[in-house]
Design a protein around this motif. Structure first.
Motif, short mmCIF file in Angstrom:
data_model
loop_
_atom_site.label_atom_id
_atom_site.label_comp_id
_atom_site.label_asym_id
_atom_site.label_seq_id
_atom_site.Cartn_x
_atom_site.Cartn_y
_atom_site.Cartn_z
N ASP A 180 0.90 -1.10 -0.10
CA ASP A 180 -0.17 -0.08 0.00
C ASP A 180 0.74 1.36 0.05
OD1 ASP A 180 -2.49 -1.37 -0.03
OD2 ASP A 180 -2.25 -1.66 2.15
N ARG A 181 2.13 1.02 0.49
CA ARG A 181 2.90 2.19 0.53
C ARG A 181 3.79 2.30 -0.72
NH1 ARG A 181 7.04 4.29 5.48
NH2 ARG A 181 8.13 5.95 4.18
N TYR A 182 4.20 1.39 -1.01
CA TYR A 182 5.10 1.32 -2.11
C TYR A 182 4.59 0.86 -3.49
CZ TYR A 182 8.60 1.92 1.55
OH TYR A 182 9.32 2.29 2.78
N VAL A 183 4.66 1.83 -4.53
CA VAL A 183 3.78 1.58 -5.72
C VAL A 183 4.96 1.21 -6.96
CG1 VAL A 183 2.34 2.72 -7.70
CG2 VAL A 183 2.00 3.30 -4.94
N PRO A 184 4.83 0.18 -7.39
CA PRO A 184 5.85 -0.40 -8.56
C PRO A 184 5.80 0.49 -9.68
CG PRO A 184 3.86 -1.77 -8.62
CD PRO A 184 3.89 -0.78 -7.37
N VAL A 185 6.90 1.03 -10.13
CA VAL A 185 7.01 2.17 -11.30
C VAL A 185 7.58 1.22 -12.45
CG1 VAL A 185 8.12 4.04 -12.32
CG2 VAL A 185 7.62 3.89 -9.79
N MET A 186 8.75 0.58 -12.40
CA MET A 186 9.17 -0.34 -13.41
C MET A 186 10.24 -1.03 -12.96
SD MET A 186 11.07 1.93 -16.23
CE MET A 186 9.79 3.05 -16.38
N LEU A 187 10.43 -2.09 -13.67
CA LEU A 187 12.15 -2.70 -13.42
C LEU A 187 12.88 -2.47 -14.53
CD1 LEU A 187 10.61 -6.25 -13.06
CD2 LEU A 187 11.02 -4.60 -11.25
N ILE A 188 14.05 -2.31 -14.04
CA ILE A 188 15.07 -1.86 -15.08
C ILE A 188 16.47 -3.10 -14.95
CG2 ILE A 188 16.86 -0.22 -15.78
CD1 ILE A 188 15.13 1.84 -14.57
N SER A 189 16.49 -3.78 -15.97
CA SER A 189 17.65 -4.46 -16.05
C SER A 189 18.95 -4.01 -16.42
CB SER A 189 17.44 -5.99 -16.92
OG SER A 189 17.30 -5.54 -18.30
N ILE A 190 19.97 -4.20 -15.77
CA ILE A 190 21.32 -3.59 -16.04
C ILE A 190 22.30 -4.47 -16.14
CG2 ILE A 190 21.55 -2.95 -13.74
CD1 ILE A 190 23.11 -0.47 -14.23
N GLY A 191 23.30 -4.15 -16.94
CA GLY A 191 24.72 -5.20 -17.09
C GLY A 191 25.24 -4.91 -18.73
N LYS A 192 26.18 -5.79 -19.01
CA LYS A 192 26.87 -5.43 -20.10
C LYS A 192 26.41 -6.38 -21.32
CE LYS A 192 30.83 -3.15 -19.57
NZ LYS A 192 31.31 -2.11 -20.59
N ALA A 193 25.96 -5.81 -22.31
CA ALA A 193 25.17 -6.44 -23.59
C ALA A 193 25.86 -7.72 -23.96
CB ALA A 193 24.90 -5.57 -24.54
N ALA A 194 25.49 -8.90 -24.21
CA ALA A 194 26.09 -9.94 -24.76
C ALA A 194 25.96 -9.93 -26.34
CB ALA A 194 25.21 -11.13 -24.29
N ASP A 195 25.02 -9.20 -26.64
CA ASP A 195 24.96 -8.90 -28.31
C ASP A 195 24.36 -7.35 -28.56
OD1 ASP A 195 22.06 -8.71 -28.04
OD2 ASP A 195 21.86 -10.70 -27.61
N ASN A 196 24.29 -7.05 -29.79
CA ASN A 196 24.11 -5.71 -30.15
C ASN A 196 22.66 -5.14 -29.95
OD1 ASN A 196 26.61 -5.13 -30.51
ND2 ASN A 196 26.39 -6.20 -32.71
N GLY A 197 21.87 -6.23 -29.53
CA GLY A 197 20.32 -6.15 -29.34
C GLY A 197 19.65 -5.70 -31.00
N HIS A 198 18.28 -5.38 -30.95
CA HIS A 198 17.79 -4.77 -32.13
C HIS A 198 17.64 -3.35 -32.29
CE1 HIS A 198 17.10 -9.33 -32.84
NE2 HIS A 198 16.54 -9.21 -31.50
N PRO A 199 18.05 -2.74 -33.57
CA PRO A 199 17.69 -1.17 -33.94
C PRO A 199 16.15 -1.06 -33.71
CG PRO A 199 18.48 -2.46 -35.84
CD PRO A 199 18.50 -3.21 -34.88
N SER A 200 15.63 0.01 -33.38
CA SER A 200 14.32 0.42 -33.15
C SER A 200 14.19 1.97 -34.16
CB SER A 200 13.87 0.68 -32.05
OG SER A 200 14.51 1.50 -31.09
#
Length: 212
Positions: A180-200
């Motif tokens: 009731d006190r703590y409202v979730p906003v978002m999760l953020i994963s963090i680290g070193k990329a293992a690949d280049n991901g995808h362009p958007s």
């Protein structure tokens, strides 16, 4: 520093920031470095400077095992990232007024009478604001600090992925927090990329901007 240098530095940070799903599992972020990243992020603005953001850094195997079933569609990020930062908004954030504004007076940022005037102006507001309206405020402030976390992480050479798809109604209690006190906003994963991901693709400015 010239305007061109500032623009180039900002462009570098923003354009190099990628939304990454798969991380190098061997890379760990020290508590010291994570603290520096989060400290930079908390320079973000907030309503009445109440700084309602609260962070839960989920990094141990045990904590990730608790998170995994709550983020079923984001298993790769949970498993491979150095950590997942859960950003919450504290609905009781006005309790920090004295700590924040008292320090501002001590540091000479404002006179005592200004602090007392701000307290008199906003005490009633925070006592009477509806839960839904206050939730809107902390979600906006939480969004500001979340983007700042991602930019700070990029400046430190790390990659991130913002995650909105998880069990928001269960995550606080799963980690021993008052839901009731703590409202979730978002999760953020963090680290070193293992690949280049995808362009958007981003829409052109003339499709998202009006001039009057």
């Amino acid at each position: 520093m010239t305007t061109a240098q500032i623009t180039n530095d900002f462009n570098k940070i923003v354009t190099e920031r990628r939304s990454i799903k798969n991380y190098d599992k061997s890379v760990k972020i020290s508590h010291e470095e994570m603290t520096e990243i989060l400290t930079l992020a908390t320079r973000a603005p907030s309503s009445v400077n109440m700084q309602p953001w609260r962070f839960l850094v989920i990094e141990s195997p045990e904590a990730k095992a608790t998170l995994a079933p709550l983020a079923r569609f984001n298993q790769t990020q949970v498993e491979t990232s150095s950590a997942v930062i859960a950003v919450f908004g504290d609905m009781n954030n006005f309790e920090k007024f004295e700590e924040i504004y008292g320090a501002a007076v001590e540091k000479g940022f404002m006179p005592l009478e200004v602090k007392e005037g701000i307290h008199a102006s906003f005490k009633g507001y925070f006592e009477t604001i509806s839960r839904e309206d206050l939730k809107d405020v902390v979600l906006v402030d939480g969004g500001l600090v979340s983007m700042q976390i991602m930019l700070a992480a990029r400046a430190y050479g790390y990659d991130t992925n913002p995650i909105g798809g998880y069990e928001k109604d269960k995550i606080a209690e799963a980690f021993g927090l008052d839901k009731d006190r703590y409202v979730p906003v978002m999760l953020i994963s963090i680290g070193k990329a293992a690949d280049n991901g995808h362009p958007s693709v981003r829409l052109p400015i003339d499709q998202v901007t009006q001039w009057k």
